[in-house]
Design a protein around this motif. Structure first.
Motif, mmCIF file in Angstrom:
data_model
loop_
_atom_site.group_PDB
_atom_site.id
_atom_site.type_symbol
_atom_site.label_atom_id
_atom_site.label_comp_id
_atom_site.label_asym_id
_atom_site.label_seq_id
_atom_site.Cartn_x
_atom_site.Cartn_y
_atom_site.Cartn_z
ATOM 1 N N PRO A 94 35.549 64.234 16.785
ATOM 2 C CA PRO A 94 36.687 63.461 17.294
ATOM 3 C C PRO A 94 36.731 62.059 16.696
ATOM 4 N N PRO A 95 37.872 61.370 16.821
ATOM 5 C CA PRO A 95 37.998 60.019 16.276
ATOM 6 C C PRO A 95 36.947 59.076 16.864
ATOM 7 N N ASP A 96 36.476 58.159 16.034
ATOM 8 C CA ASP A 96 35.536 57.144 16.519
ATOM 9 C C ASP A 96 36.316 56.065 17.270
ATOM 10 N N GLU A 97 35.625 55.023 17.700
ATOM 11 C CA GLU A 97 36.243 53.966 18.508
ATOM 12 C C GLU A 97 37.340 53.214 17.764
ATOM 13 N N LYS A 98 37.375 53.328 16.444
ATOM 14 C CA LYS A 98 38.420 52.664 15.653
ATOM 15 C C LYS A 98 39.543 53.607 15.248
ATOM 16 N N GLY A 99 39.482 54.867 15.722
ATOM 17 C CA GLY A 99 40.531 55.818 15.407
ATOM 18 C C GLY A 99 40.364 56.526 14.079
ATOM 19 N N SER A 100 39.150 56.561 13.564
ATOM 20 C CA SER A 100 38.881 57.166 12.254
ATOM 21 C C SER A 100 38.244 58.553 12.415
ATOM 22 N N VAL A 101 38.685 59.482 11.570
ATOM 23 C CA VAL A 101 38.122 60.835 11.549
ATOM 24 C C VAL A 101 37.829 61.241 10.106
ATOM 25 N N THR A 102 36.985 62.251 9.972
ATOM 26 C CA THR A 102 36.692 62.847 8.672
ATOM 27 C C THR A 102 37.125 64.302 8.729
ATOM 28 N N ILE A 103 37.723 64.772 7.636
ATOM 29 C CA ILE A 103 38.237 66.148 7.591
ATOM 30 C C ILE A 103 37.534 66.945 6.494
ATOM 31 N N GLY A 104 37.688 68.248 6.594
ATOM 32 C CA GLY A 104 37.240 69.164 5.563
ATOM 33 C C GLY A 104 38.160 70.369 5.562
ATOM 34 N N TYR A 105 38.180 71.108 4.470
ATOM 35 C CA TYR A 105 39.062 72.267 4.362
ATOM 36 C C TYR A 105 38.568 73.179 3.249
ATOM 37 N N GLY A 106 39.073 74.393 3.240
ATOM 38 C CA GLY A 106 38.762 75.336 2.175
ATOM 39 C C GLY A 106 39.593 76.601 2.312
ATOM 40 N N LEU A 107 39.787 77.257 1.194
ATOM 41 C CA LEU A 107 40.534 78.521 1.151
ATOM 42 C C LEU A 107 39.701 79.574 0.441
ATOM 43 N N ILE A 108 40.007 80.832 0.732
ATOM 44 C CA ILE A 108 39.374 81.906 -0.024
ATOM 45 C C ILE A 108 39.879 81.817 -1.469
#
Length: 172
Positions: free
Chosen positions: A84-98
């Motif tokens: 979830p977002p940190d106290e400053k509203g920042s998140v990290t994402i990841g993704y992938g496809l076959i």
């Protein structure tokens, strides 16, 4: 939580039961998987999601999503938030496809959908990274509106920020 829908995709919020099936490689319970799904990356993300659920509870809406084609409904990959977002509203994402679904714009479409969702939920900054040699992933993040903001000896870092908030912490 409801599915997020884009022009060609459904981003389905993963449940604990679905994550357990991904980790086990069992597509029962009505799941429809394209050949090659789940990838090692999908299994890794499902394990991280299960660990988070066990430690702090279900993080939805800031958890994992299964990427499904609207036409036919087959799962072709995954994306989501590392936490979830940190106290400053920042998140990290990841993704992938076959592999068989790469090069068709699905990853960019899915990432744009997730970025829009995050922004609507008050997230101020989204970060991601890609190995130096993973030019396709770097292009996906740039096409989705993220900008390169740094690199180290292993990866290139990207981010998108929607407010004038200055965040600290490395990288970027």
């Amino acid at each position: 939580m409801s599915d997020l829908v884009t022009a060609r995709l459904v981003l389905h919020p993963m449940t604990v039961t679905e994550a357990e099936r991904v980790v086990a490689g069992e597509a029962d319970g009505g799941a429809r998987w394209a050949p090659g799904y789940p990838t090692d990356g999908d299994v890794f993300a499902a394990r991280r999601f299960l660990d988070t659920c066990a430690d702090t509870g279900d993080p939805q809406p800031f958890g994992n999503y299964e990427i499904r084609r609207r036409e036919g409904g087959l799962a072709i990959g995954g994306l989501g938030f590392h936490e979830p977002p940190d106290e400053k509203g920042s998140v990290t994402i990841g993704y992938g496809l076959i592999p068989s679904m790469r090069g068709r714009g699905y990853a960019t479409e899915a990432l744009r959908g997730l970025l829009s969702f995050a922004r609507a939920r008050g997230v101020t900054r989204v970060k991601g990274d890609a190995d130096h040699g993973n030019i396709a992933s770097q292009r996906v993040m740039m096409a989705a509106g993220m900008q390169q903001c740094g690199q180290d000896d292993r990866v290139v870092y990207f981010e998108i920020t929607w407010f004038d908030t200055v965040t600290d912490g490395d990288p970027c």
